[in-house]
Design an enzyme around this catalytic site. Structure first.
Site, PDB file in Angstrom:
ATOM      1  N   ASP A 109      -5.643   3.350   2.040  1.00  0.00           N
ATOM      2  CA  ASP A 109      -6.823   2.379   1.510  1.00  0.00           C
ATOM      3  C   ASP A 109      -6.447   0.793   1.869  1.00  0.00           C
ATOM      4  O   ASP A 109      -5.396   0.511   1.821  1.00  0.00           O
ATOM      5  CB  ASP A 109      -7.230   2.703   0.239  1.00  0.00           C
ATOM      6  CG  ASP A 109      -7.624   4.288   0.001  1.00  0.00           C
ATOM      7  OD1 ASP A 109      -7.761   4.791   0.925  1.00  0.00           O
ATOM      8  OD2 ASP A 109      -8.083   4.334  -1.356  1.00  0.00           O
TER       9      ASP A 109
ATOM     10  N   HIS B  19      -1.646   2.739  -0.131  1.00  0.00           N
ATOM     11  CA  HIS B  19      -2.523   1.660   0.338  1.00  0.00           C
ATOM     12  C   HIS B  19      -1.486   0.890   1.281  1.00  0.00           C
ATOM     13  O   HIS B  19      -0.516   0.811   1.222  1.00  0.00           O
ATOM     14  CB  HIS B  19      -2.736   0.586  -0.792  1.00  0.00           C
ATOM     15  CG  HIS B  19      -3.593   1.250  -2.234  1.00  0.00           C
ATOM     16  ND1 HIS B  19      -3.015   2.069  -2.993  1.00  0.00           N
ATOM     17  CD2 HIS B  19      -5.057   1.018  -2.383  1.00  0.00           C
ATOM     18  CE1 HIS B  19      -4.117   2.338  -3.591  1.00  0.00           C
ATOM     19  NE2 HIS B  19      -5.326   1.930  -3.242  1.00  0.00           N
TER      20      HIS B  19
END
Ligand code: NI
Length: 424
Positions: free
Chosen positions: A232, A373
């Site tokens: 992400d 992430h």
């Protein structure tokens, strides 16, 4: 004198009879033979398989040109022979259906059965083709019927199946891709490959798949465990490194990117995408969608989709909302699946490579969706350690859409957290 006259007449008659006989023998009176002599068909050149057998002859009111290979493999020869005999039967039927019309300009039906070959590293494509063409006296005409059949041959001229042509597990993979259509490779009749199109033909169905999709997927064994790694908040300065790391393990992942970051890292995003990874939307500005109106939510999604499209030339396939927040209003706006996760590495909290590695390895199971992430170096380092061990354990790294497909899940407008194998 009388005798001499008789003799002369006899000689003249004999000569005439011989002349006519010679005339017929040379085919002068037979328009089919005449046409064949004046306008012969020229067979394809440069064939690279087997020994070429050629034949040309007149047949009823038509003419026939046949060329076929005699290969090292009997079954292949039988398959070609069966195809040829079907074609000959069709020609016979054509002749019966199209008799020479009284007074009309003569048309001579011609059957051509020929073949060509195309060699690649993996196979030799042998294409037998035919054409039935009514010809005028100049040898020209338009095909009335035609067809072709391609055989993919291996080292010993044996006919290869899909696995033989496109690699192991191709049939399994295609069966999974076709799971919801009721079609399987088991009753497949023929297939052909043209560029990137794989055309599959069944008795009364036809389906086209992309060869690169199938080939890429055939690196994956559907019977071995697989997981979807997801990243992400990018794209960012480590995007390329993540894509390279995945590639080392024949892996792909899904990158849920933020629209607002795309312009700054458009080339990196394109790189990630071109490496075969999936690009999803993490919205435009990372807002809490649960607090937005329908219009606000739609703007967040649409803006991100446009930003991604501008960078890679394709719209995002899946959505993961910021924080995974998706109340009923959010879900009413999202057009398709919303992807959450089943393993949270909490990499944003720990910022520690060892901790990321441990979170992954301690919690992983077949069908997991792993949340990470891509904006932290520690995440990259942690994954680099974990992915090696996962690969050693037999895990395969696929995109979320691939995982969904392998597990036979038809995408719906709902929240997904994992794609665990069905209990058997
Ligand atoms: Ni986020």
């Amino acid at each position: 004198m009388k005798n001499l006259t008789r003799c002369a007449i006899a000689i003249t008659l004999a000569a005439a009879i011989i002349g006519v006989a010679v005339f017929f023998a040379l085919g002068g009176a037979d328009p089919v033979k005449k046409l064949m002599k004046e306008h012969p068909y020229v067979f394809e050149a440069g064939k690279t398989i087997g020994t070429e057998r050629q034949d040309s002859y007149s047949h009823k009111d038509g003419c026939v040109y046949i060329s076929y290979p005699e290969t090292k493999n009997e079954s292949t020869d039988q398959a070609v022979a069966a195809y040829l005999s079907g074609v000959k039967a069709e020609f016979d039927q054509y002749l019966t259906d199209h008799p020479q019309e009284e007074g009309a300009e003569r048309q001579i039906p011609r059957l051509v059965f020929d073949y060509k070959t195309e060699q690649t590293d993996a196979y030799c494509a042998l294409t037998c083709f035919y054409e039935i063409t009514p010809l005028d006296e100049n040898g020209t005409g338009t095909a009335a019927a035609s067809g072709q059949q391609t055989y993919y041959l291996g080292e010993n001229d044996e006919i290869l199946d899909l696995d033989g042509v496109l690699g192991e597990n191709t049939e399994k993979k295609i069966d999974l891709m076709l799971k919801n259509s009721g079609l399987t490779t088991a009753d497949l009749q023929t297939f052909t490959i043209e560029g990137d199109q794989l055309v599959l033909r069944w008795e009364d169905a036809e389906k086209e798949l992309s060869v690169s999709d199938v080939e890429r997927a055939s690196l994956i064994d559907p019977d071995q465990p697989m997981i979807a790694l997801t990243f992400d908040d990018g794209p960012g300065k480590y995007s390329r490194q993540f894509a390279d790391l995945l590639a080392e393990y024949n892996g792909h992942a899904t990158f849920f990117v933020l629209g607002m970051n795309v312009p700054n890292f458009a080339d990196s995003l394109k790189y990630v995408y071109d490496m075969g990874n999936e690009i999803g939307s993490h919205t435009m500005r990372h807002k809490n969608l649960n607090k937005l109106s329908k219009e606000g939510i739609r703007t967040e999604l649409d803006d991100a989709a446009e930003a991604i499209y501008d960078a890679i030339g394709a719209y995002p396939t899946l959505v993961r909302t910021p924080y995974g927040n998706a109340n009923d209003t959010v879900m009413s706006v999202i057009d398709g699946p919303m992807i959450k996760w089943s393993v949270d590495t909490e990499d944003w909290k720990s910022r520690d490579a060892q901790a990321v590695k441990a979170e992954i390895l301690n919690n992983i199971q077949d069908g997991d969706i792993v949340l990470m992430h891509e904006i932290y170096k520690s995440t990259y380092d942690g994954l680099a350690m974990a992915i090696k061990e996962l690969a050693d354990q037999g895990y395969q790294f696929v995109t979320v859409s691939e995982l969904m497909q392998y597990r036979g899940v038809e995408p719906e407008k709902k929240i997904y957290r994992n794609f665990y194998p069905e209990e058997s």
